[in-house]
Enzyme design. Structure first.
Site, mmCIF file in Angstrom:
data_model
loop_
_atom_site.group_PDB
_atom_site.id
_atom_site.type_symbol
_atom_site.label_atom_id
_atom_site.label_comp_id
_atom_site.label_asym_id
_atom_site.label_seq_id
_atom_site.Cartn_x
_atom_site.Cartn_y
_atom_site.Cartn_z
ATOM 1 C CB SER A 11 -9.286 24.254 52.387
ATOM 2 O OG SER A 11 -8.815 25.556 52.586
ATOM 3 C CG ASP A 37 1.236 20.947 40.478
ATOM 4 O OD1 ASP A 37 0.585 19.984 40.022
ATOM 5 O OD2 ASP A 37 0.826 22.117 40.460
ATOM 6 C CE LYS A 92 -13.180 27.142 51.893
ATOM 7 N NZ LYS A 92 -11.952 27.948 51.790
#
Length: 439
Positions: free
Chosen positions: A289, A300, A314
């Site tokens: 999460s 990224d 998740k």
């Protein structure tokens, strides 16, 4: 947000709503009319013929509970008791064993044990499957029911039967419950380096401010290792704020659902004081999460090297919607998406450098010979080294010792990655920039 949450409909009124829909249905509503009619017939059949007498309220409660459990692993119907227990859990202090759980591939699975809690001390690991809680099987058990079975008065005991990968038979753990009050952020210096190790065990309300405090104190730091291993997640805003400490522009995470009002994009603010500091993020199968949001955003943006194992996966958003009489719904309303547009859900974060857990392998028992062992080796330089006073390991309360590194190959790999970063850096411009902003 869901009609139940908006209008505060009590469970007792659901049947009334069904009757109203049936009475108001038009010719174009045949499919809805048929579905509601089926529900009414099933409820009536159970009420009249089930082996045990059930009130209408009990039947409706069970129907809602089953409906929510069958949507996904995280949606749930919260009775007044469960709603109160959820409030206790989010307050940060409760009696239990200190593990985060989820349903994975139909099995009750430990996402991660929380640092310093009875579960972690007993040796529970992420990926362990809970077969029994005391004598009760966990087959088809709801997460909230499992949590309630494991919670209890501090000092009382609970027995878990665990299935673990590569173990031939189930393992039995007798664990004594304790008050779970977790210190979510700990920071230490990596011995013999200028690297700061920051461990974040969960995302509570103070995570970003605590990490900022540790960074301000560590003015000597030339690199940071952010350890998110076995971190089950927590508050979204803390994941965003922590990421924002190391990013000065761009999207951190976005969430998208059916309701356009739930589509939100979180972006980094300008002038991050730590945007140029070399950085490694550690993750494993228990990182879930909010942990995955931080690791994925930094990955990224090519802001950090991610080391460890694939994370839990998740990537869904839950909200708690209150009903009448202290009841509620925990409902999945959206999915998270990383800056590149990729999803976390069921995929997780793939590390840049895959490293499995364990100690660093050594060559004990192998034969080798070195220059210093030759009979006629040159003595001068060796004598200078041997004459230097040896520095013994200090108390490791505030630092990660070399011994600790050799017992944790993932952390050792993170340190090596940061050292490589400093070696191949073209100049010290970035480091000077960081120091200037921080001073």
């Amino acid at each position: 947000m869901g009609s139940f949450g908006k209008f505060g409909v009590s469970v007792c009124m659901i049947l009334v709503c069904v009757m109203n829909v049936l009475n108001a249905a038009n010719e174009g509503d045949d499919s809805r009319l048929e579905a509601y009619s089926k529900l009414r017939k099933v409820i009536g059949t159970i009420e009249n013929h089930y082996v045990d007498e059930l009130t209408l309220n009990e039947i409706i409660d069970k129907a809602i509970d089953g409906m929510l459990n069958n949507l996904d692993a995280h949606s749930a119907y919260l009775t007044t008791k469960k709603y109160d227990e959820l409030k206790i859990q989010t307050s940060g202090e409760f009696g239990g064993i200190g593990i985060q759980i989820s349903i994975k591939d139909g099995a009750l699975t430990i996402v991660s044990p929380i640092d310093g809690t009875p579960g972690a001390k007993a040796g529970l690991k992420n990926g362990d499957i809970i077969l029994k809680i005391d004598s009760q099987s966990t087959l088809n058990i709801a997460i909230d029911d499992a949590v309630n079975l494991m919670r209890g008065k501090p000092g009382s005991k609970v027995k878990l039967t665990i299935v673990r990968k590569n173990e031939q038979k189930p393992l039995i753990f007798d664990i004594t419950r304790d008050v779970i009050n977790v210190e979510s952020v700990r920071a230490k210096r990596i011995d013999e380096t200028d690297l700061l190790y920051v461990r974040v065990s969960s995302f509570d309300r103070k995570v970003s401010s605590r990490v900022r405090e540790e960074l301000k104190k560590a003015k000597w730091a030339k690199g940071i290792i952010l350890d998110l291993r076995s971190n089950p997640g927590g508050l979204l805003n803390q994941a965003v704020e922590l990421s924002d400490l190391f990013l000065s522009s761009g999207v951190i995470v976005s969430q998208k659902g059916r309701d356009v009002n739930e589509n939100i994009e979180f972006t980094a603010s300008k002038n991050s004081a730590y945007e140029a500091m070399p950085m490694v993020v550690l993750i494993n199968g228990g990182s879930a999460s909010a942990s995955e949001i931080v690791a994925g955003a930094l990955q990224d943006h090519k802001r950090a090297i991610v080391v460890g194992e694939n994370s839990f996966g998740k990537g869904s958003v839950q909200v708690v919607l209150p009903l009448d009489k202290g009841e509620g719904l925990r409902l999945t309303i959206a999915r998270y998406y990383l800056p590149s547009g990729r999803t976390i859900q069921a995929l997780g974060i793939k590390p840049d450098i895959l490293v499995y857990p364990g100690a660093v392998p050594n060559d004990d028992g192998s034969f080798s010979i070195k220059e210093s062992e030759l009979k006629q080796h040159l003595q001068g330089e060796l004598q200078k080294i041997e004459d230097k006073p040896k520095v013994e390991d200090e108390d490791n309360k505030d630092k990660i010792t070399q011994k600790m590194l050799w017992n944790d190959i993932q952390l050792k790999s993170a340190v090596d990655a940061l050292k490589t970063w400093s070696v191949i850096a073209p100049s010290n411009t970035d480091a000077k920039k960081v120091q200037k902003v921080r001073s």
